[in-house]
Every structure is written in structure tokens, then in C-alpha cells.
Write an enzyme that holds these catalytic residues in place. Sequence first.
Site, PDB file in Angstrom:
ATOM      1  N   ASN A 128       0.702  -1.328   0.006  1.00 40.96           N
ATOM      2  CA  ASN A 128       0.059  -0.144  -0.105  1.00 40.96           C
ATOM      3  C   ASN A 128       0.762   1.273   0.135  1.00 40.96           C
ATOM      4  O   ASN A 128       1.525   1.381   1.069  1.00 40.96           O
ATOM      5  CB  ASN A 128      -0.961   0.127   1.117  1.00 40.96           C
ATOM      6  CG  ASN A 128      -1.830   1.080   1.389  1.00 40.96           C
ATOM      7  OD1 ASN A 128      -1.947   2.081   0.525  1.00 40.96           O
ATOM      8  ND2 ASN A 128      -2.930   1.040   2.120  1.00 40.96           N
ATOM      9  N   CYS A 131      -2.228   5.282   1.348  1.00 42.18           N
ATOM     10  CA  CYS A 131      -3.110   5.449   2.437  1.00 42.18           C
ATOM     11  C   CYS A 131      -3.153   6.899   2.793  1.00 42.18           C
ATOM     12  O   CYS A 131      -1.950   7.619   3.027  1.00 42.18           O
ATOM     13  CB  CYS A 131      -2.729   4.613   3.542  1.00 42.18           C
ATOM     14  SG  CYS A 131      -4.089   4.979   4.917  1.00 42.18           S
TER      15      CYS A 131
END
Length: 310
Positions: A128, A131
Site C-alpha cells: 500500500n 493511504c
Amino acid sequence: MVSLKTEIAGFSFDNCLMNAAGIYCMTKEELLAIENSEAGSFVTKTGTLEAREGNPQPRYADTDWGSINSMGLPNKGIDYYLDFVTELQDQDNSKNHVLSLVGLSPEETHIILKKVENSSYNGLIELNLSCPNVPGKPQIAYDFEMTDLILSEIFSYYQKPLGIKLPPYFDIVHFDQAATIFNKYPLAFINCVNSIGNGLVIDDETVVIKPKNGFGGIGGDFIKPTALANVHAFYKRLNPSIKIIGTGGVKNGRDAFEHILCGASMVQIGTALQKEGPEIFQRVSRELKEIMADKGYQSLEDFRGQLNYL
């Protein structure tokens, strides 16, 4: 016979639909509910080095057009999810899975990835880089120099299949710059897109979520045009070996069809899954198959990326 089968990095999936990280994937029980649904796979909650409580409540709110959230990466820690997917992969008839992860610093990210590299887990990783809801932590993928550096460091040692989850880009030049970086590395996939960061929703005279004075990531219907643009822009720019997962604004078969038409190999459902539960995968699968049958398509390959222009 209409088929929703797809493939990413040599991993086969009977259905192109799955959850988006952050939605219905915090616990083993939630993940098993998706495992036992019509979904082709699941992705875990994004695991950090240590468990996190996340941001204070209320941190999620539904709206007429989607949702706003500032969750702050609540999760049970990478060991919880790594142990679970490793245990599942050895069971008969297990689906292929995606383990989502990120460190709160580049150093932590490397510690986590080396842990995965040295484990017996042999599935996909979703790193990821996007975020928008951890206070004081910028979205890495908006810093192209840092993104290039991190990927260079990761692929100097990491040998297992890995993809990245991206924030939405809005400038054509940024698509070009990002794709140039991504094409340098053996990425299994990119995921377009995470929520649009730092929106603001007001009820009467007050914000609807507590963290960051009401600022949060926007998901649902509102972001579908942005998600489709990102999917298609990268489909036209990336090496064919880098597959695309489309995420954003999917609540029915037509939405999923459009993501695939723009170039997605898999499609993730977030806000609508939060509202409807895992039963949504059966409905959206049926609707997508009906659309494909009406158009004479037997497989996703028949129309993936075949968007028409005026």
C-alpha cells in the site's frame, strides 16, 4: 458458457471480483466470509509491523453518493494476516489470496517484506503506497523519486510476486511519470485506486467524522470516473506483464464491466461491500455475466481494455 476467470502473475482466479483492502477484512472471520462467497479472492486488511487501533471514532460515514473515512490503518499486525493466509494456502480447494501490507516508514516496510520473503507464504502481496489517512504520513506514490527509490530497494531482495496500491492521479503527465517508474520493475500488478484523499462531508453545520477535523478519503459512486481514468491510463502505458486491479465505485455488474473494459484484470469492491456484505459478490457476478452474454462475450479477454473512442 460465460466465464469470469482471470489471471495475475500466474495465479488463477475463478472470479474477477474481490474485496478492497480495508473493507470486511479485519478479522479471520470476515476474511472467511469472503473466502466462502462468490468472490474470486480476498485481500487482507493492510498489515503493519505492529497492531494498530487506528484513528478515533467516528471515522467512517456513508453518504448518498458513497462514503468518507479516516480509518488510520487499524489492523491486527502483519503476523496475524501472514499466518492466516499461509495456513489457508495449504488447505484443499483454497483460493489464491492477496496479503496487503505497509510499514509506517521505509525501514518498517523492508522489515515486513523480508519477513514475508522468508515465510512459506507463496501468494500475492499488495504493498500500500497510498493511504491518505495516517496523520503525518504522506502518500508515498505522489512522491515519484521516493517511489522509485523504495521499489528499487525492494526488488533488490524481494523475489515473490508483488503489486502496489496507488492513490488516484489527476494529471496526464503524472500518468506518464509513474508508468515510466513502474515499467522498470517486475511488478505483478497495480491497483487503481485508493480513496480520493482529504474530502470533507458536512451534516448541517458539523463534519461527520472525527479524525483530522473531518477530512477523510472519499469512496463509492463519486470516485468511479477517476478510478476508470486511472485504470485506462495505466493500461495504455504499462508493460503487458503488469496487470491492473480496478477499484472505485463498483456496486453492480455494469460498474465492474466498465473497469474491465478500461483494462482491469480484477475488480475490487469497497463501499458497496461495506453496505451490503459478502452477498454482493453473487449479485454483481450474475449482473456482469448477463451483460457479457448480451454482448456476446464469453470471457474477460474478449473485451478487456477494448474501450472505444469517439
